[in-house]
Write an enzyme that holds these catalytic residues in place. Structure first.
Site, PDB file in Angstrom:
ATOM      1  N   LYS A   1       0.811  -1.301  -0.034  1.00 20.83           N
ATOM      2  CA  LYS A   1       0.108   0.013   0.012  1.00 20.83           C
ATOM      3  C   LYS A   1       0.934   1.256   0.159  1.00 20.83           C
ATOM      4  O   LYS A   1       1.678   1.461   0.921  1.00 20.83           O
ATOM      5  CB  LYS A   1      -1.080  -0.010   1.344  1.00 20.83           C
ATOM      6  CG  LYS A   1      -1.833   1.357   1.311  1.00 20.83           C
ATOM      7  CD  LYS A   1      -2.692   1.098   2.549  1.00 20.83           C
ATOM      8  CE  LYS A   1      -3.667   2.331   2.497  1.00 20.83           C
ATOM      9  NZ  LYS A   1      -4.688   2.306   3.602  1.00 20.83           N
TER      10      LYS A   1
ATOM     11  N   LYS B   1       1.249  10.360   5.580  1.00 23.36           N
ATOM     12  CA  LYS B   1       1.523   8.772   6.161  1.00 23.36           C
ATOM     13  C   LYS B   1       2.668   8.097   5.670  1.00 23.36           C
ATOM     14  O   LYS B   1       2.848   6.698   5.399  1.00 23.36           O
ATOM     15  CB  LYS B   1       0.239   7.960   5.587  1.00 23.36           C
ATOM     16  CG  LYS B   1      -1.182   8.247   6.192  1.00 23.36           C
ATOM     17  CD  LYS B   1      -2.370   7.485   5.984  1.00 23.36           C
ATOM     18  CE  LYS B   1      -3.368   7.820   6.729  1.00 23.36           C
ATOM     19  NZ  LYS B   1      -4.592   6.948   6.672  1.00 23.36           N
TER      20      LYS B   1
ATOM     21  N   TYR C   1     -15.477   0.975  -6.473  1.00 24.03           N
ATOM     22  CA  TYR C   1     -16.348   1.596  -6.290  1.00 24.03           C
ATOM     23  C   TYR C   1     -17.346   1.436  -7.706  1.00 24.03           C
ATOM     24  O   TYR C   1     -18.566   2.084  -7.719  1.00 24.03           O
ATOM     25  CB  TYR C   1     -16.197   3.170  -6.019  1.00 24.03           C
ATOM     26  CG  TYR C   1     -15.425   3.085  -4.964  1.00 24.03           C
ATOM     27  CD1 TYR C   1     -15.982   3.101  -3.559  1.00 24.03           C
ATOM     28  CD2 TYR C   1     -13.957   3.263  -5.003  1.00 24.03           C
ATOM     29  CE1 TYR C   1     -15.143   2.995  -2.397  1.00 24.03           C
ATOM     30  CE2 TYR C   1     -13.118   3.635  -3.824  1.00 24.03           C
ATOM     31  CZ  TYR C   1     -13.651   3.418  -2.518  1.00 24.03           C
ATOM     32  OH  TYR C   1     -12.807   3.358  -1.255  1.00 24.03           O
TER      33      TYR C   1
ATOM     34  N   ARG D   1     -11.002   9.871   2.297  1.00 27.90           N
ATOM     35  CA  ARG D   1     -10.649  10.501   3.493  1.00 27.90           C
ATOM     36  C   ARG D   1     -11.834  11.776   3.814  1.00 27.90           C
ATOM     37  O   ARG D   1     -12.004  11.896   4.866  1.00 27.90           O
ATOM     38  CB  ARG D   1      -9.292  11.412   3.835  1.00 27.90           C
ATOM     39  CG  ARG D   1      -8.014  10.128   3.549  1.00 27.90           C
ATOM     40  CD  ARG D   1      -6.711  10.681   3.572  1.00 27.90           C
ATOM     41  NE  ARG D   1      -5.770   9.630   3.372  1.00 27.90           N
ATOM     42  CZ  ARG D   1      -4.669   9.812   3.249  1.00 27.90           C
ATOM     43  NH1 ARG D   1      -4.030  10.996   3.244  1.00 27.90           N
ATOM     44  NH2 ARG D   1      -3.683   8.880   2.928  1.00 27.90           N
TER      45      ARG D   1
ATOM     46  N   GLU E   1       7.732  -6.707   0.745  1.00 35.75           N
ATOM     47  CA  GLU E   1       6.333  -6.455   1.972  1.00 35.75           C
ATOM     48  C   GLU E   1       5.438  -7.459   1.680  1.00 35.75           C
ATOM     49  O   GLU E   1       4.770  -8.029   2.869  1.00 35.75           O
ATOM     50  CB  GLU E   1       5.844  -4.953   1.511  1.00 35.75           C
ATOM     51  CG  GLU E   1       6.335  -3.900   2.025  1.00 35.75           C
ATOM     52  CD  GLU E   1       6.220  -3.589   3.518  1.00 35.75           C
ATOM     53  OE1 GLU E   1       5.384  -4.359   4.001  1.00 35.75           O
ATOM     54  OE2 GLU E   1       6.719  -2.595   3.915  1.00 35.75           O
TER      55      GLU E   1
ATOM     56  N   LYS F   1      -2.309  -1.502  -3.561  1.00 39.68           N
ATOM     57  CA  LYS F   1      -3.318  -0.273  -3.713  1.00 39.68           C
ATOM     58  C   LYS F   1      -2.293   1.016  -3.827  1.00 39.68           C
ATOM     59  O   LYS F   1      -1.200   0.955  -3.179  1.00 39.68           O
ATOM     60  CB  LYS F   1      -3.770  -0.195  -2.389  1.00 39.68           C
ATOM     61  CG  LYS F   1      -4.598   0.752  -1.952  1.00 39.68           C
ATOM     62  CD  LYS F   1      -5.527   0.557  -0.789  1.00 39.68           C
ATOM     63  CE  LYS F   1      -6.321   1.777  -0.281  1.00 39.68           C
ATOM     64  NZ  LYS F   1      -6.529   2.003   0.909  1.00 39.68           N
TER      65      LYS F   1
ATOM     66  N   SER G   1     -10.423   5.526  -4.380  1.00 44.79           N
ATOM     67  CA  SER G   1     -11.560   6.699  -4.438  1.00 44.79           C
ATOM     68  C   SER G   1     -11.168   7.687  -5.462  1.00 44.79           C
ATOM     69  O   SER G   1     -11.948   8.267  -6.249  1.00 44.79           O
ATOM     70  CB  SER G   1     -11.619   7.279  -3.177  1.00 44.79           C
ATOM     71  OG  SER G   1     -10.404   7.699  -2.532  1.00 44.79           O
TER      72      SER G   1
HETATM   73  C1  PBG Z   1      -7.433   3.315   5.912  1.00 38.81           C
HETATM   74  C2  PBG Z   1      -7.835   3.100   4.277  1.00 38.81           C
HETATM   75  C3  PBG Z   1      -7.750   4.101   3.366  1.00 38.81           C
HETATM   76  C4  PBG Z   1      -7.950   3.718   2.271  1.00 38.81           C
HETATM   77  C5  PBG Z   1      -8.479   2.374   2.687  1.00 38.81           C
HETATM   78  N1  PBG Z   1      -8.293   1.984   3.910  1.00 38.81           N
HETATM   79  C6  PBG Z   1      -7.116   5.464   3.543  1.00 38.81           C
HETATM   80  C7  PBG Z   1      -5.698   5.712   3.800  1.00 38.81           C
HETATM   81  O1  PBG Z   1      -4.967   4.915   4.113  1.00 38.81           O
HETATM   82  O2  PBG Z   1      -5.482   7.024   4.124  1.00 38.81           O
HETATM   83  C8  PBG Z   1      -8.152   4.377   0.818  1.00 38.81           C
HETATM   84  C9  PBG Z   1      -9.611   3.824   0.047  1.00 38.81           C
HETATM   85  C10 PBG Z   1      -9.764   4.660  -1.065  1.00 38.81           C
HETATM   86  O3  PBG Z   1      -8.932   5.668  -1.388  1.00 38.81           O
HETATM   87  O4  PBG Z   1     -10.490   4.317  -1.800  1.00 38.81           O
HETATM   88  N2  PBG Z   1      -6.295   3.004   6.370  1.00 38.81           N
END
Ligand code: PBG
Length: 323
Positions: free
Chosen positions: A196, A218, A314, A206, A234, A249, A275
């Site tokens: 990720k 992050k 989505y 968010r 990883e 992701k 998203s």
């Molecule tokens: C939470 C999480 C996130 C997403 C999935 N689980 C956001 C992040 O890590 O800040 C993102 C999913 C998306 O953008 O559709 N840790």
């Protein structure tokens, strides 16, 4: 001179094209993300995700029913936690009667065979909007793993089939697997967000959960998007620690990583079309600049071609309606 090989022969009609097509899409390919909020009769459109909603539990039932009828058989749950329940340790995440725990039961009530996966990370519960516990401005690893394991157990107890840790702490898969084994949740699976990246593509998500980090970013836990080899490292570590399914992701900008991971592992590979990817297409289509359905299908097939077995998207309902 005669050409002995003419590749275009295999493209002359739709019948021959479909006969030799390498990748297809079915409802079985999808994991459907769902956003859940407190309240009654709530269906709120997310501003930066047109056509996507947060549901209160009563309306979640209707949505889940519809998904099941369409042949969509797996959901990934996220909750929007009221501000007054947020703290640094994500205490509310462990509440057996918390929103996530009730959401799991609600889905199982309406569709007992629906596969329920849950997001495991502290950000929606954290007063800092971070995925782990904060000490002196740093997201501490090992204490976070302990909470994530407790959180996973709580989801399993509520009836989740799979937990999906999305936090990128080191060793969290091991911590979760050990606690689940110890507590006799041997068949509760783990889908690890194993590669990720720290990505600006998560922006609309968010907004959906009101979970943007309150300070900093992050980058001390999610991966640097300039790195490729690290994704395999990883992922292999997560598999050693007990991950049943691994995930890359975001999706579209990371298809090289999807292929690397697919070639390196012998477990199912998921990809998350996040998203921001959804928002980009919706915005371009709204302006009339791109053909929404055509681009959507092209992108979804691209994930399969890159090697993904499972797609969290989505667009799942939109795609299935077109099949
Ligand atoms: C939470 C999480 C996130 C997403 C999935 N689980 C956001 C992040 O890590 O800040 C993102 C999913 C998306 O953008 O559709 N840790």
């Amino acid at each position: 001179m005669h050409q002995l090989r003419r590749n275009r022969r295999l493209r002359t009609t739709e019948s021959i094209r479909s006969l030799v097509r390498e990748h297809t899409i079915t409802p079985n390919d999808f994991l459907v993300p769902l956003f859940v909020v407190e309240g009654k009769n709530v269906k709120q459109e997310i501003a930066s995700m047109p056509g996507y909603y947060r549901y209160s539990l009563d309306l979640l039932k209707i949505e889940v029913n519809e998904l099941w009828t369409m042949g969509l058989k797996a959901v990934l749950l996220f909750v929007k936690v009221p501000d007054d329940l947020k703290d640094n340790k994500g205490t509310e995440a462990l509440n057996p009667d918390g929103l996530m725990q009730r959401a799991i039961k609600t889905v199982k009530d309406v569709a007992p065979e629906m596969l329920v996966m849950t997001d495991v990370a502290l950000d929606p519960y954290s007063s800092y909007g971070h995925d782990g516990i904060v000490e002196d401005g740093y997201i501490v690893n090992d204490p976070t793993c302990e909470v994530l394991a407790e959180m996973s157990l709580s989801h399993a107890q509520a009836g989740a089939d799979f937990v999906a840790p999305s936090d990128m702490m080191d060793g969290r898969i091991m911590a979760i697997r050990e606690l689940l084994e110890e507590e006799n949740y041997k068949n509760t699976g783990i889908m690890s967000y194993s590669a990720k990246y720290a990505s600006a593509f998560y922006g609309p998500f968010r907004d959906a959960l009101d979970s943007a980090p309150g300070f900093g970013d992050k980058k001390t836990y999610q991966m640097d998007f300039a790195n490729r080899d690290e994704a395999v490292k990883e992922t292999l570590m997560d598999i050693e620690e007990g991950a049943d399914i691994v995930m890359v992701k975001p999706g579209l900008a990371y298809l090289d990583i999807v292929r690397d991971v697919r070639d390196a592992v012998d477990v199912p590979v998921a990809v998350y079309q996040v998203s921001g990817e959804y928002a980009m297409l919706k915005a371009a289509a709204e302006k009339g600049w791109l053909d929404h359905d055509a681009i959507m299908m092209e992108q979804i097939i691209a994930f399969k071609r890159a090697g993904a077995h499972i797609i969290a998207s989505y667009f799942a309902k939109d795609v299935v309606k077109l099949l």
